[in-house]
Motif scaffolding. Structure first.
Motif, PDB file in Angstrom:
ATOM      1  N   SER A  66       0.858  -1.189   0.000  1.00 37.69           N
ATOM      2  CA  SER A  66       0.000   0.000   0.000  1.00 37.69           C
ATOM      3  C   SER A  66       0.890   1.233   0.000  1.00 37.69           C
ATOM      4  O   SER A  66       2.067   1.173   0.324  1.00 37.69           O
ATOM      5  N   GLY A  67       0.278   2.340  -0.384  1.00 40.80           N
ATOM      6  CA  GLY A  67       1.042   3.572  -0.398  1.00 40.80           C
ATOM      7  C   GLY A  67       1.133   4.150  -1.788  1.00 40.80           C
ATOM      8  O   GLY A  67       0.270   3.946  -2.630  1.00 40.80           O
ATOM      9  N   ASN A  68       2.229   4.814  -2.024  1.00 38.00           N
ATOM     10  CA  ASN A  68       2.444   5.535  -3.269  1.00 38.00           C
ATOM     11  C   ASN A  68       3.001   4.580  -4.332  1.00 38.00           C
ATOM     12  O   ASN A  68       4.187   4.543  -4.594  1.00 38.00           O
ATOM     13  N   ILE A  69       2.082   3.805  -4.916  1.00 35.45           N
ATOM     14  CA  ILE A  69       2.491   2.777  -5.867  1.00 35.45           C
ATOM     15  C   ILE A  69       1.932   3.100  -7.239  1.00 35.45           C
ATOM     16  O   ILE A  69       0.721   3.265  -7.396  1.00 35.45           O
ATOM     17  N   PHE A  70       2.810   3.174  -8.221  1.00 36.44           N
ATOM     18  CA  PHE A  70       2.362   3.402  -9.588  1.00 36.44           C
ATOM     19  C   PHE A  70       2.376   2.107 -10.380  1.00 36.44           C
ATOM     20  O   PHE A  70       1.429   1.779 -11.075  1.00 36.44           O
ATOM     21  N   SER A  71       3.457   1.390 -10.270  1.00 36.27           N
ATOM     22  CA  SER A  71       3.529   0.094 -10.947  1.00 36.27           C
ATOM     23  C   SER A  71       4.589  -0.746 -10.243  1.00 36.27           C
ATOM     24  O   SER A  71       5.580  -0.220  -9.735  1.00 36.27           O
ATOM     25  N   ILE A  72       4.346  -2.023 -10.231  1.00 32.99           N
ATOM     26  CA  ILE A  72       5.268  -2.950  -9.585  1.00 32.99           C
ATOM     27  C   ILE A  72       5.875  -3.844 -10.654  1.00 32.99           C
ATOM     28  O   ILE A  72       5.139  -4.456 -11.434  1.00 32.99           O
ATOM     29  N   ASN A  73       7.161  -3.887 -10.699  1.00 36.72           N
ATOM     30  CA  ASN A  73       7.823  -4.755 -11.667  1.00 36.72           C
ATOM     31  C   ASN A  73       7.839  -6.187 -11.127  1.00 36.72           C
ATOM     32  O   ASN A  73       6.816  -6.847 -11.106  1.00 36.72           O
ATOM     33  N   THR A  74       8.965  -6.625 -10.651  1.00 36.90           N
ATOM     34  CA  THR A  74       9.066  -7.983 -10.150  1.00 36.90           C
ATOM     35  C   THR A  74       8.617  -8.050  -8.686  1.00 36.90           C
ATOM     36  O   THR A  74       8.922  -7.165  -7.890  1.00 36.90           O
ATOM     37  N   MET A  75       7.901  -9.101  -8.370  1.00 39.30           N
ATOM     38  CA  MET A  75       7.483  -9.384  -7.006  1.00 39.30           C
ATOM     39  C   MET A  75       8.084 -10.733  -6.632  1.00 39.30           C
ATOM     40  O   MET A  75       8.108 -11.643  -7.471  1.00 39.30           O
ATOM     41  N   GLY A  76       8.530 -10.841  -5.416  1.00 43.35           N
ATOM     42  CA  GLY A  76       9.184 -12.089  -5.065  1.00 43.35           C
ATOM     43  C   GLY A  76       9.169 -12.387  -3.579  1.00 43.35           C
ATOM     44  O   GLY A  76       8.743 -11.559  -2.763  1.00 43.35           O
ATOM     45  N   TRP A  77       9.612 -13.579  -3.278  1.00 42.79           N
ATOM     46  CA  TRP A  77       9.761 -14.039  -1.910  1.00 42.79           C
ATOM     47  C   TRP A  77      11.188 -14.540  -1.709  1.00 42.79           C
ATOM     48  O   TRP A  77      11.719 -15.283  -2.536  1.00 42.79           O
ATOM     49  N   TYR A  78      11.765 -14.126  -0.610  1.00 43.83           N
ATOM     50  CA  TYR A  78      13.083 -14.588  -0.186  1.00 43.83           C
ATOM     51  C   TYR A  78      12.922 -15.256   1.176  1.00 43.83           C
ATOM     52  O   TYR A  78      11.910 -15.065   1.855  1.00 43.83           O
ATOM     53  N   ARG A  79      13.920 -15.991   1.556  1.00 43.59           N
ATOM     54  CA  ARG A  79      13.900 -16.572   2.889  1.00 43.59           C
ATOM     55  C   ARG A  79      15.292 -16.579   3.478  1.00 43.59           C
ATOM     56  O   ARG A  79      16.290 -16.584   2.755  1.00 43.59           O
ATOM     57  N   GLN A  80      15.330 -16.577   4.795  1.00 42.37           N
ATOM     58  CA  GLN A  80      16.597 -16.623   5.504  1.00 42.37           C
ATOM     59  C   GLN A  80      16.469 -17.531   6.704  1.00 42.37           C
ATOM     60  O   GLN A  80      15.656 -17.278   7.598  1.00 42.37           O
ATOM     61  N   ALA A  81      17.256 -18.580   6.696  1.00 42.79           N
ATOM     62  CA  ALA A  81      17.304 -19.505   7.817  1.00 42.79           C
ATOM     63  C   ALA A  81      18.444 -19.082   8.750  1.00 42.79           C
ATOM     64  O   ALA A  81      19.387 -18.411   8.320  1.00 42.79           O
ATOM     65  N   PRO A  82      18.389 -19.470  10.014  1.00 39.49           N
ATOM     66  CA  PRO A  82      19.449 -19.094  10.964  1.00 39.49           C
ATOM     67  C   PRO A  82      20.825 -19.507  10.473  1.00 39.49           C
ATOM     68  O   PRO A  82      21.025 -20.644  10.043  1.00 39.49           O
ATOM     69  N   GLY A  83      21.745 -18.568  10.483  1.00 41.80           N
ATOM     70  CA  GLY A  83      23.109 -18.860  10.070  1.00 41.80           C
ATOM     71  C   GLY A  83      23.326 -18.942   8.582  1.00 41.80           C
ATOM     72  O   GLY A  83      24.426 -19.289   8.134  1.00 41.80           O
ATOM     73  N   ARG A  84      22.306 -18.615   7.808  1.00 43.22           N
ATOM     74  CA  ARG A  84      22.429 -18.713   6.357  1.00 43.22           C
ATOM     75  C   ARG A  84      22.109 -17.366   5.723  1.00 43.22           C
ATOM     76  O   ARG A  84      21.474 -16.503   6.314  1.00 43.22           O
ATOM     77  N   GLN A  85      22.549 -17.207   4.493  1.00 46.27           N
ATOM     78  CA  GLN A  85      22.265 -15.975   3.758  1.00 46.27           C
ATOM     79  C   GLN A  85      20.830 -15.980   3.243  1.00 46.27           C
ATOM     80  O   GLN A  85      20.238 -17.044   3.026  1.00 46.27           O
ATOM     81  N   ARG A  86      20.316 -14.796   3.045  1.00 46.57           N
ATOM     82  CA  ARG A  86      18.988 -14.689   2.457  1.00 46.57           C
ATOM     83  C   ARG A  86      19.055 -15.177   1.012  1.00 46.57           C
ATOM     84  O   ARG A  86      19.990 -14.846   0.271  1.00 46.57           O
ATOM     85  N   GLU A  87      18.051 -15.955   0.623  1.00 50.73           N
ATOM     86  CA  GLU A  87      18.051 -16.517  -0.723  1.00 50.73           C
ATOM     87  C   GLU A  87      16.698 -16.297  -1.384  1.00 50.73           C
ATOM     88  O   GLU A  87      15.658 -16.238  -0.722  1.00 50.73           O
ATOM     89  N   LEU A  88      16.743 -16.222  -2.702  1.00 46.90           N
ATOM     90  CA  LEU A  88      15.516 -16.106  -3.471  1.00 46.90           C
ATOM     91  C   LEU A  88      14.776 -17.431  -3.450  1.00 46.90           C
ATOM     92  O   LEU A  88      15.350 -18.477  -3.729  1.00 46.90           O
ATOM     93  N   VAL A  89      13.489 -17.360  -3.149  1.00 41.71           N
ATOM     94  CA  VAL A  89      12.629 -18.551  -3.207  1.00 41.71           C
ATOM     95  C   VAL A  89      11.887 -18.586  -4.532  1.00 41.71           C
ATOM     96  O   VAL A  89      11.901 -19.591  -5.244  1.00 41.71           O
ATOM     97  N   ALA A  90      11.232 -17.489  -4.858  1.00 41.84           N
ATOM     98  CA  ALA A  90      10.449 -17.417  -6.090  1.00 41.84           C
ATOM     99  C   ALA A  90      10.217 -15.962  -6.449  1.00 41.84           C
ATOM    100  O   ALA A  90      10.166 -15.099  -5.566  1.00 41.84           O
ATOM    101  N   SER A  91      10.054 -15.719  -7.736  1.00 45.23           N
ATOM    102  CA  SER A  91       9.733 -14.365  -8.189  1.00 45.23           C
ATOM    103  C   SER A  91       8.818 -14.439  -9.393  1.00 45.23           C
ATOM    104  O   SER A  91       8.753 -15.470 -10.085  1.00 45.23           O
ATOM    105  N   ILE A  92       8.134 -13.336  -9.633  1.00 42.54           N
ATOM    106  CA  ILE A  92       7.219 -13.254 -10.774  1.00 42.54           C
ATOM    107  C   ILE A  92       7.300 -11.840 -11.332  1.00 42.54           C
ATOM    108  O   ILE A  92       7.195 -10.853 -10.592  1.00 42.54           O
TER     109      ILE A  92
END
Length: 115
Positions: free
Chosen positions: A25-51
């Motif tokens: 929400s907010g000042n949004i005109f258009s959204i390009n890529t949307m995605g989900w990342y995850r980060q497990a303890p002791g690990r780097q954040r990684e891409l899970v999926a994007s669209i």
């Protein structure tokens, strides 16, 4: 100002399913890529999926065939359907939106898969 609100995390047993949602929400005109990342303890954040805006999807190898991603442009929302969950899917999941070249992140939602 753009705000992202995530929902749908929780505790589930191995083999179960969860659906994560993220609404912007907010000042949004258009959204390009949307995605989900995850980060497990002791690990780097990684891409899970994007669209992308033209519905091209990308998945981490570890979730292919189990997770699907979808977007609702009218609601400025992205969803991650997770099935056949495994303990190694346990992590904090973050929504990410690319709005005109700027990255926006959600606050994160915990997904815990018990064995």
């Amino acid at each position: 100002q753009v705000q992202l609100v995530e929902s749908g995390g929780g505790l589930v047993q191995t083999g179960g399913s969860l659906r994560l949602s993220c609404a912007a929400s907010g000042n949004i005109f258009s959204i390009n890529t949307m995605g989900w990342y995850r980060q497990a303890p002791g690990r780097q954040r990684e891409l899970v999926a994007s669209i992308t805006s033209n519905l091209r999807t990308k998945f981490a190898d570890s979730v292919k065939g189990r997770f699907t991603i979808s977007r609702d442009n009218a609601q400025n929302a992205v969803h991650l359907q997770m099935t056949s969950l495994k303990p190694e899917d346990t992590a904090v999941y973050y929504c990410n939106l690319d709005i005109r070249g700027l990255d926006y992140w959600g606050q994160g939602t915990q997904v815990t898969v018990s064995s």
